[in-house]
Scaffold this motif. Structure first.
Motif, PDB file in Angstrom:
ATOM      1  N   ARG A  83       0.830  -1.202   0.000  1.00 24.29           N
ATOM      2  CA  ARG A  83       0.000   0.000   0.000  1.00 24.29           C
ATOM      3  C   ARG A  83       0.870   1.260   0.000  1.00 24.29           C
ATOM      4  NH1 ARG A  83      -3.757   0.872  -2.176  1.00 24.29           N
ATOM      5  NH2 ARG A  83      -4.703   2.384  -0.772  1.00 24.29           N
ATOM      6  N   ILE A  84       1.987   1.205   0.707  1.00 27.69           N
ATOM      7  CA  ILE A  84       2.899   2.351   0.719  1.00 27.69           C
ATOM      8  C   ILE A  84       3.427   2.618  -0.679  1.00 27.69           C
ATOM      9  CG2 ILE A  84       5.174   3.102   1.507  1.00 27.69           C
ATOM     10  CD1 ILE A  84       4.555   1.801   4.190  1.00 27.69           C
ATOM     11  N   VAL A  85       3.785   1.548  -1.384  1.00 25.67           N
ATOM     12  CA  VAL A  85       4.291   1.701  -2.751  1.00 25.67           C
ATOM     13  C   VAL A  85       3.202   2.283  -3.653  1.00 25.67           C
ATOM     14  CG1 VAL A  85       5.120   0.437  -4.779  1.00 25.67           C
ATOM     15  CG2 VAL A  85       6.015  -0.106  -2.506  1.00 25.67           C
ATOM     16  N   GLU A  86       1.956   1.893  -3.429  1.00 22.47           N
ATOM     17  CA  GLU A  86       0.849   2.417  -4.235  1.00 22.47           C
ATOM     18  C   GLU A  86       0.557   3.880  -3.925  1.00 22.47           C
ATOM     19  OE1 GLU A  86      -2.594  -0.004  -3.781  1.00 22.47           O
ATOM     20  OE2 GLU A  86      -1.572  -1.872  -4.294  1.00 22.47           O
ATOM     21  N   LEU A  87       0.658   4.239  -2.643  1.00 23.90           N
ATOM     22  CA  LEU A  87       0.261   5.582  -2.211  1.00 23.90           C
ATOM     23  C   LEU A  87       1.413   6.574  -2.209  1.00 23.90           C
ATOM     24  CD1 LEU A  87      -1.893   4.461   0.859  1.00 23.90           C
ATOM     25  CD2 LEU A  87      -2.770   5.301  -1.319  1.00 23.90           C
ATOM     26  N   GLY A  88       2.643   6.076  -2.299  1.00 24.10           N
ATOM     27  CA  GLY A  88       3.806   6.924  -2.118  1.00 24.10           C
ATOM     28  C   GLY A  88       4.241   7.792  -3.277  1.00 24.10           C
ATOM     29  N   PRO A  89       3.941   7.448  -4.545  1.00 25.08           N
ATOM     30  CA  PRO A  89       4.454   8.270  -5.654  1.00 25.08           C
ATOM     31  C   PRO A  89       4.109   9.751  -5.486  1.00 25.08           C
ATOM     32  CG  PRO A  89       3.530   6.241  -6.520  1.00 25.08           C
ATOM     33  CD  PRO A  89       3.206   6.259  -5.050  1.00 25.08           C
ATOM     34  N   GLY A  90       5.138  10.578  -5.676  1.00 28.11           N
ATOM     35  CA  GLY A  90       4.951  12.005  -5.508  1.00 28.11           C
ATOM     36  C   GLY A  90       5.143  12.471  -4.084  1.00 28.11           C
ATOM     37  N   ARG A  91       5.189  11.538  -3.128  1.00 27.07           N
ATOM     38  CA  ARG A  91       5.343  11.896  -1.726  1.00 27.07           C
ATOM     39  C   ARG A  91       6.621  11.293  -1.125  1.00 27.07           C
ATOM     40  NH1 ARG A  91       2.306  14.392  -3.886  1.00 27.07           N
ATOM     41  NH2 ARG A  91       0.044  14.548  -3.669  1.00 27.07           N
ATOM     42  N   VAL A  92       7.077  10.170  -1.666  1.00 22.16           N
ATOM     43  CA  VAL A  92       8.241   9.455  -1.131  1.00 22.16           C
ATOM     44  C   VAL A  92       9.314   9.405  -2.212  1.00 22.16           C
ATOM     45  CG1 VAL A  92       9.045   7.297  -0.071  1.00 22.16           C
ATOM     46  CG2 VAL A  92       6.704   8.087   0.331  1.00 22.16           C
ATOM     47  N   ASP A  93      10.566   9.392  -1.772  1.00 20.74           N
ATOM     48  CA  ASP A  93      11.697   9.321  -2.697  1.00 20.74           C
ATOM     49  C   ASP A  93      11.502   8.162  -3.676  1.00 20.74           C
ATOM     50  OD1 ASP A  93      14.154   9.386  -3.934  1.00 20.74           O
ATOM     51  OD2 ASP A  93      15.221   8.433  -2.274  1.00 20.74           O
ATOM     52  N   PRO A  94      11.560   8.415  -4.982  1.00 18.76           N
ATOM     53  CA  PRO A  94      11.355   7.350  -5.976  1.00 18.76           C
ATOM     54  C   PRO A  94      12.306   6.167  -5.799  1.00 18.76           C
ATOM     55  CG  PRO A  94      11.286   9.493  -7.032  1.00 18.76           C
ATOM     56  CD  PRO A  94      11.729   9.734  -5.625  1.00 18.76           C
ATOM     57  N   LYS A  95      13.558   6.443  -5.413  1.00 19.48           N
ATOM     58  CA  LYS A  95      14.519   5.350  -5.203  1.00 19.48           C
ATOM     59  C   LYS A  95      14.046   4.435  -4.077  1.00 19.48           C
ATOM     60  CE  LYS A  95      18.570   3.206  -5.489  1.00 19.48           C
ATOM     61  NZ  LYS A  95      18.507   2.309  -4.321  1.00 19.48           N
ATOM     62  N   LEU A  96      13.506   5.014  -3.025  1.00 17.64           N
ATOM     63  CA  LEU A  96      12.999   4.234  -1.902  1.00 17.64           C
ATOM     64  C   LEU A  96      11.791   3.410  -2.320  1.00 17.64           C
ATOM     65  CD1 LEU A  96      13.180   3.466   1.034  1.00 17.64           C
ATOM     66  CD2 LEU A  96      12.064   5.619   1.638  1.00 17.64           C
ATOM     67  N   LEU A  97      10.923   3.987  -3.121  1.00 12.64           N
ATOM     68  CA  LEU A  97       9.762   3.240  -3.613  1.00 12.64           C
ATOM     69  C   LEU A  97      10.200   2.115  -4.549  1.00 12.64           C
ATOM     70  CD1 LEU A  97       7.165   6.076  -4.356  1.00 12.64           C
ATOM     71  CD2 LEU A  97       7.225   4.512  -2.404  1.00 12.64           C
ATOM     72  N   THR A  98      11.212   2.370  -5.369  1.00 14.52           N
ATOM     73  CA  THR A  98      11.719   1.324  -6.265  1.00 14.52           C
ATOM     74  C   THR A  98      12.295   0.164  -5.468  1.00 14.52           C
ATOM     75  OG1 THR A  98      12.210   2.935  -7.999  1.00 14.52           O
ATOM     76  CG2 THR A  98      13.358   0.828  -8.115  1.00 14.52           C
ATOM     77  N   ASP A  99      13.091   0.489  -4.451  1.00 13.72           N
ATOM     78  CA  ASP A  99      13.666  -0.565  -3.607  1.00 13.72           C
ATOM     79  C   ASP A  99      12.565  -1.343  -2.892  1.00 13.72           C
ATOM     80  OD1 ASP A  99      16.130   0.277  -4.415  1.00 13.72           O
ATOM     81  OD2 ASP A  99      16.606   1.377  -2.568  1.00 13.72           O
ATOM     82  N   SER A 100      11.534  -0.640  -2.447  1.00 10.00           N
ATOM     83  CA  SER A 100      10.415  -1.316  -1.776  1.00 10.00           C
ATOM     84  C   SER A 100       9.691  -2.237  -2.748  1.00 10.00           C
ATOM     85  CB  SER A 100       9.436  -0.277  -1.206  1.00 10.00           C
ATOM     86  OG  SER A 100      10.065   0.559  -0.261  1.00 10.00           O
ATOM     87  N   GLY A 101       9.482  -1.760  -3.967  1.00 10.44           N
ATOM     88  CA  GLY A 101       8.830  -2.596  -4.969  1.00 10.44           C
ATOM     89  C   GLY A 101       9.648  -3.832  -5.300  1.00 10.44           C
ATOM     90  N   GLN A 102      10.958  -3.674  -5.377  1.00 12.51           N
ATOM     91  CA  GLN A 102      11.814  -4.838  -5.652  1.00 12.51           C
ATOM     92  C   GLN A 102      11.765  -5.843  -4.509  1.00 12.51           C
ATOM     93  OE1 GLN A 102      15.609  -2.980  -6.397  1.00 12.51           O
ATOM     94  NE2 GLN A 102      15.136  -2.559  -8.560  1.00 12.51           N
TER      95      GLN A 102
END
Length: 546
Positions: free
Chosen positions: A21-40
């Motif tokens: 859910r964080i990965v879904e809700l985070g774009p634009g609010r969380v560092d993209p690199k952090l979201l990418t690492d979370s998605g991986q």
């Protein structure tokens, strides 16, 4: 699988769902690199949890010359991985499997080539049954000059359930190993083992000193309780101790989950550092009535609703003077410039519409200020990224908001050019009184001419108009007609202004309702969606902590 392991996997599943859910809700609010690492991590966790839970993947990792392959052969009891003086010796990862059944899909996921897979029939080897379920990998050197092997080592270190770092006395403090891997894996104590290999080159005192130094170094890098196993792969020293550590890990059948939990803990710390969850406000997902009313009031002021209502009331009063005012006053007023022309109110409906549209256009900055005031009041204490998000949501329709407000006000502009029926009746009544007044003047003039000045003789039947005795009564009638006309004009004017005030109130209420509806659609609803996203994000962030 034990009950404890099952519960652990369920707990991990809940945390991974929160991370999703964080990965879904985070774009634009969380560092993209952090979201990418979370998605991986989510992809890796999903793949690993679908594969064999009866096998534990242990990777022997280390730099050039550390003796990984020799140790790999010593643990497996077979000459499976090539050794020699040429560096790097291991170009591709090798795998030795204790219990091959069910391991195929896992080895495919690890991308271990078929020709580099080896199986141990552990049931035939005394004491090896405790390793059943072990998949031991001999990785390429992580500091290899070959980019291909270096990449493969990095990939397998990321996905292994347990990483065994093979260090040698000369390079156990190598900066590249500690900076690239050990520091990054801080917090992975349960799924990380350190082997100090080639101890046959050290004296007992040197070995104790190296172990103590390595222990201090690892603790400084965030490894709270490092497991260090001294070995000499060439002589077999310490190999049994290493096997015991591996056997304990394999027997628990929980290394895969522990590794994922450790990876999840690390990504959670990064998320909490970027988006602290402690002490953050938890606003309601809906905007309260007080803020709604405040926004509506501000927008009404910004678009000039009071001014439009006042203009309507004034125009209504001016227009009524043409119909219900004292005729003598209107006739006298015609000798002066027409106030309607001076006010440019000939087309009253268009004027009202122009008044509304002009106010919206002229006060666009105030519209923006009203919207900003709402968002600022809702975002106090929020992280800057979420403050910006709420502001962006509030202003998502800012470009079209003045036009929408103008259109709404134009739709309800009253038809002030229409004339109520009672106005027409009053006009007829006033002109009737005018006729009476003129008749009275004529009667009085006739009485003066024929009764007082004896200008002649009236025709038969009209003598009554020349009698002087009728003059007081005619004068009284004239005064009464004038008074009645004035009283009618004053009373009618009061009724008109009362009606104009009521119409103004009705108009302003309708304007407020429409302004509120526009504000709800263009400002409140986007803000509430963003607030719901904010609350759901932090709920997921609290959930991912476990």
């Amino acid at each position: 699988m034990s009950v404890g392991t099952t519960q652990t996997r369920q707990g991990l599943g809940g945390r991974l769902a929160a991370l999703s859910r964080i990965v879904e809700l985070g774009p634009g609010r969380v560092d993209p690199k952090l979201l990418t690492d979370s998605g991986q991590l989510l992809l890796r966790a999903g793949d690993r949890l679908k594969l064999s839970s009866e096998h534990t993947v242990v990777a022997l990792a280390g730099g050039t010359g550390s003796g990984k392959s020799t140790l790999f052969n010593a643990v497996s009891g077979l000459e499976l991985s090539p050794t020699g003086v040429r560096r790097p010796t291991t170009a591709r990862a090798h795998a030795c499997v204790w219990g091959l059944d069910g391991a195929g899909p896992l080895l495919d996921w690890l991308q271990i080539q078929w020709r580099h897979r080896f199986a141990r029939a552990s049931a035939l080897d005394k004491g090896e049954g405790r390793l059943h379920g072990l998949i031991l990998l001999d990785l390429p050197d992580h500091d290899s000059i070959r980019a291909l092997t270096d990449t493969e080592a990095d990939r397998l270190i990321q996905v292994a359930d347990l990483v065994v770092w093979v260090l040698d006395p000369q390079k156990y403090a190598d900066a590249s190993t500690h900076r690239r891997y050990v520091t990054e894996l801080a917090g992975h104590d349960a799924v990380t083992v350190f082997v100090l290999n080639q101890i046959d080159r050290l004296s007992a005192e040197e070995l104790a000193e190296c172990v103590a130094d390595l222990n201090d170094l690892l603790r400084r890098e965030g490894v709270d309780a490092p497991v260090i196993v001294p070995t000499s792969a060439t002589r077999g020293e310490g190999v049994d101790e290493l096997k015991a550590v591996l056997a304990e890990t394999v027997t628990r059948r929980g290394a895969a989950v522990q590794r994922l939990e450790a990876d999840l803990d690390r990504i959670t710390l990064r998320l909490l550092k970027a988006m602290p969850a402690e002490g953050v406000p938890v606003p309601a997902s809906s905007v309260d009535d007080a803020r709604r009313i405040g926004l509506t009031d501000s927008l009404c002021d910004a678009v000039g609703v009071p001014a439009v209502g006042e203009a309507m009331e004034n125009v209504y009063g001016v227009r009524s003077a043409e119909w219900v005012g004292w005729p003598y006053t209107r006739w006298a007023a015609r000798l002066r410039p027409d106030p309607l022309n001076s006010l440019r109110l000939n087309d009253l409906k268009d004027e009202i519409r122009g008044e509304a549209a002009g106010a919206v256009s002229a006060q666009a900055a105030e519209v923006d200020n009203a919207v900003r005031a709402l968002s600022d009041g809702l975002t106090a204490g929020m992280h800057e990224a979420w403050q910006s998000g709420v502001r962006e949501a509030a202003r998502s329709h800012s470009a079209e908001l003045p036009r929408l407000l103008s259109a709404e006000l134009s739709e309800i502009a009253p038809r002030l050019d229409r004339v109520p029926v009672w106005w027409r009746l009053l006009l007829v009544w006033q002109y009737f009184l005018v006729l009476l007044f003129l008749a009275g003047i004529a009667w009085l003039g006739t009485a003066l001419a024929y009764g007082v000045f004896e200008a002649g003789t009236l025709p038969p039947g009209l003598e009554v108009f020349g009698e002087t005795a009728s003059m007081p009564w005619v004068g009284l009638m004239i005064v009464s007609v004038l008074g009645l006309g004035l009283l009618t004009a004053v009373a009618s004017r009061n009724f008109v202004m009362l009606g104009a005030g009521n119409e103004r109130d009705r108009l302003e209420r309708e304007m407020r309702r429409r302004v509120g509806a526009v504000a709800s659609t263009t400002v409140i609803e986007p803000v509430e969606r963003e607030l719901a996203r904010y609350n759901e994000f932090y709920s997921a962030l609290r959930g991912v902590r476990g």
